[in-house]
Design an enzyme around this catalytic site. Structure first.
Site, PDB file in Angstrom:
ATOM      1  N   ASP A 178      42.428 -22.458  56.163  1.00  0.00           N
ATOM      2  CA  ASP A 178      41.795 -23.750  55.941  1.00  0.00           C
ATOM      3  C   ASP A 178      41.875 -24.585  57.227  1.00  0.00           C
ATOM      4  O   ASP A 178      41.424 -24.128  58.274  1.00  0.00           O
ATOM      5  CB  ASP A 178      42.444 -24.437  54.729  1.00  0.00           C
ATOM      6  CG  ASP A 178      41.786 -25.732  54.333  1.00  0.00           C
ATOM      7  OD1 ASP A 178      40.686 -25.679  53.764  1.00  0.00           O
ATOM      8  OD2 ASP A 178      42.371 -26.808  54.600  1.00  0.00           O
ATOM      9  N   HIS A 225      40.012 -19.955  47.234  1.00  0.00           N
ATOM     10  CA  HIS A 225      40.258 -20.446  48.594  1.00  0.00           C
ATOM     11  C   HIS A 225      41.710 -20.291  49.018  1.00  0.00           C
ATOM     12  O   HIS A 225      42.011 -20.111  50.193  1.00  0.00           O
ATOM     13  CB  HIS A 225      39.864 -21.932  48.629  1.00  0.00           C
ATOM     14  CG  HIS A 225      40.154 -22.632  49.903  1.00  0.00           C
ATOM     15  ND1 HIS A 225      39.352 -22.516  51.018  1.00  0.00           N
ATOM     16  CD2 HIS A 225      41.174 -23.469  50.264  1.00  0.00           C
ATOM     17  CE1 HIS A 225      39.849 -23.260  51.994  1.00  0.00           C
ATOM     18  NE2 HIS A 225      40.952 -23.836  51.566  1.00  0.00           N
ATOM     19  N   TYR A 271      40.025 -35.199  58.309  1.00  0.00           N
ATOM     20  CA  TYR A 271      38.594 -35.153  58.001  1.00  0.00           C
ATOM     21  C   TYR A 271      37.854 -36.317  58.647  1.00  0.00           C
ATOM     22  O   TYR A 271      36.709 -36.172  59.091  1.00  0.00           O
ATOM     23  CB  TYR A 271      38.388 -35.179  56.488  1.00  0.00           C
ATOM     24  CG  TYR A 271      38.848 -33.916  55.813  1.00  0.00           C
ATOM     25  CD1 TYR A 271      38.014 -32.813  55.720  1.00  0.00           C
ATOM     26  CD2 TYR A 271      40.131 -33.820  55.279  1.00  0.00           C
ATOM     27  CE1 TYR A 271      38.437 -31.648  55.107  1.00  0.00           C
ATOM     28  CE2 TYR A 271      40.559 -32.669  54.660  1.00  0.00           C
ATOM     29  CZ  TYR A 271      39.717 -31.571  54.582  1.00  0.00           C
ATOM     30  OH  TYR A 271      40.147 -30.406  53.983  1.00  0.00           O
TER      31      TYR A 271
END
Length: 313
Positions: free
Chosen positions: A116, A288, A227
């Site tokens: 990730d 994921h 982010y």
């Protein structure tokens, strides 16, 4: 191949914890107790919203295989430093942390493994500091240019945009922290559990560990700032974008849980155009969260890849 049993409830008293100053940040690092001298270095970089704990199975496995396996808390997470400014979470600085960590541990290079966000950083380190990476292992993290292409080229990948709606949500002030921090972050960790193909892979004890890490002062805000910095700086940087278009000449393994609800499998296609020596392995019936859900399969893929590239001890 030697079988290795993973038990989610195992105690963490077999690990040693220490702190290293890297690139102006104090990083908390974890490795197995025992003799580490002369072992090749393997760095394990976690994703959002995790911390070193997500690598506990892989730490044990590769320590037993002869590696010095080290899992840091990335900047902003758990017990590592948490800078206040969004600018302090740019991809260039996150990559410089890892380059500095390799040097501080007394090595010139390592096998770098990232899941990730840890995978995004691992890709970036490989491009910015190629001499530091002997081999690269990426777990459910798209190549940076593939990610840019999906979002910022015309026409964009609309399916991927819908999958990644949360990235836009995270650009808002304070609301993401309030929403994700509700119920002392327990809802956030339970949301992860709901996306697992096997919900039992995350035990109640594990959920509590993740929750406690996210409740560290400023940890949740710092994780979201990754982010914010990505959209405001890193992903739109011309210099980085052009760098990521160059062909990478480092042996690379990409492992992908095909039931990833946030990142589409198509992000792994045609990687040979960007990486000269790349192997892609898919794990069916896996979400994921590969290091949590399928650590045994991941470890076997990693070991096989390293042996084929003569990187094993």
């Amino acid at each position: 191949m030697q079988e290795f049993s993973f038990h989610p409830g195992d105690s963490s008293n077999e690990f040693t914890h220490s702190y290293i100053c890297c690139n102006g940040c104090k990083l908390h690092i974890v490795e197995c107790k025992g003799l580490q001298e002369s072992r090749p270095l393997m760095l394990l970089l976690h994703g959002f919203p995790e911390f070193w704990f997500s690598w506990k199975y892989i730490l044990r496995y590769f320590f037993r295989k002869g590696y010095r396996a080290v899992a840091p808390d990335l900047r902003g997470y758990n017990e590592s430093s948490k800078p206040l400014s969004i600018q302090e979470y740019r991809l260039e600085l996150l990559s410089a942390d890892i380059e500095s960590l390799i040097r501080q541990l007394g090595y010139e290079s390592c096998t770098c493994v990232g899941h990730d966000w840890g995978g995004a950083i691992a890709w970036s380190v490989a491009y910015l500091y190629p001499g530091c990476i002997r081999s690269l292992i990426i777990v459910n993290a798209p190549h940076p240019y593939k990610f840019y292409e999906a979002f910022f080229t015309f026409p964009p990948n609309w399916k991927q945009l819908l999958r990644s709606w949360y990235i836009l949500f995270f650009q808002l002030p304070w609301l993401p922290e309030f929403f994700l921090g509700y119920n002392n972050c327990k809802n956030l960790v339970l949301a992860i559990r709901k996306t697992l193909c096997n919900s039992q892979a995350l035990s109640p004890e594990d959920i509590e560990e993740y929750r406690k890490a996210l409740l560290q002062p400023r940890a949740l805000k710092s994780a979201i700032n990754y982010y914010r910095a990505l959209v405001r700086n890193s992903i739109t940087s011309n210099s980085l974008r052009h760098l990521f278009l160059r062909q990478l000449n480092i042996a690379t393994l990409v492992v992908w849980g095909v039931e990833d609800s946030a990142l589409g499998k198509e992000l792994t296609y045609d990687l040979d155009k960007l990486v000269s020596d790349v192997e892609v392995r898919y794990i069916p019936n896996c979400s994921h969260w590969v290091p949590i859900e399928k650590p045994q399969i991941l470890a076997e893929f990693m070991e096989s890849f390293l042996e084929s590239r003569e990187e094993a001890p």
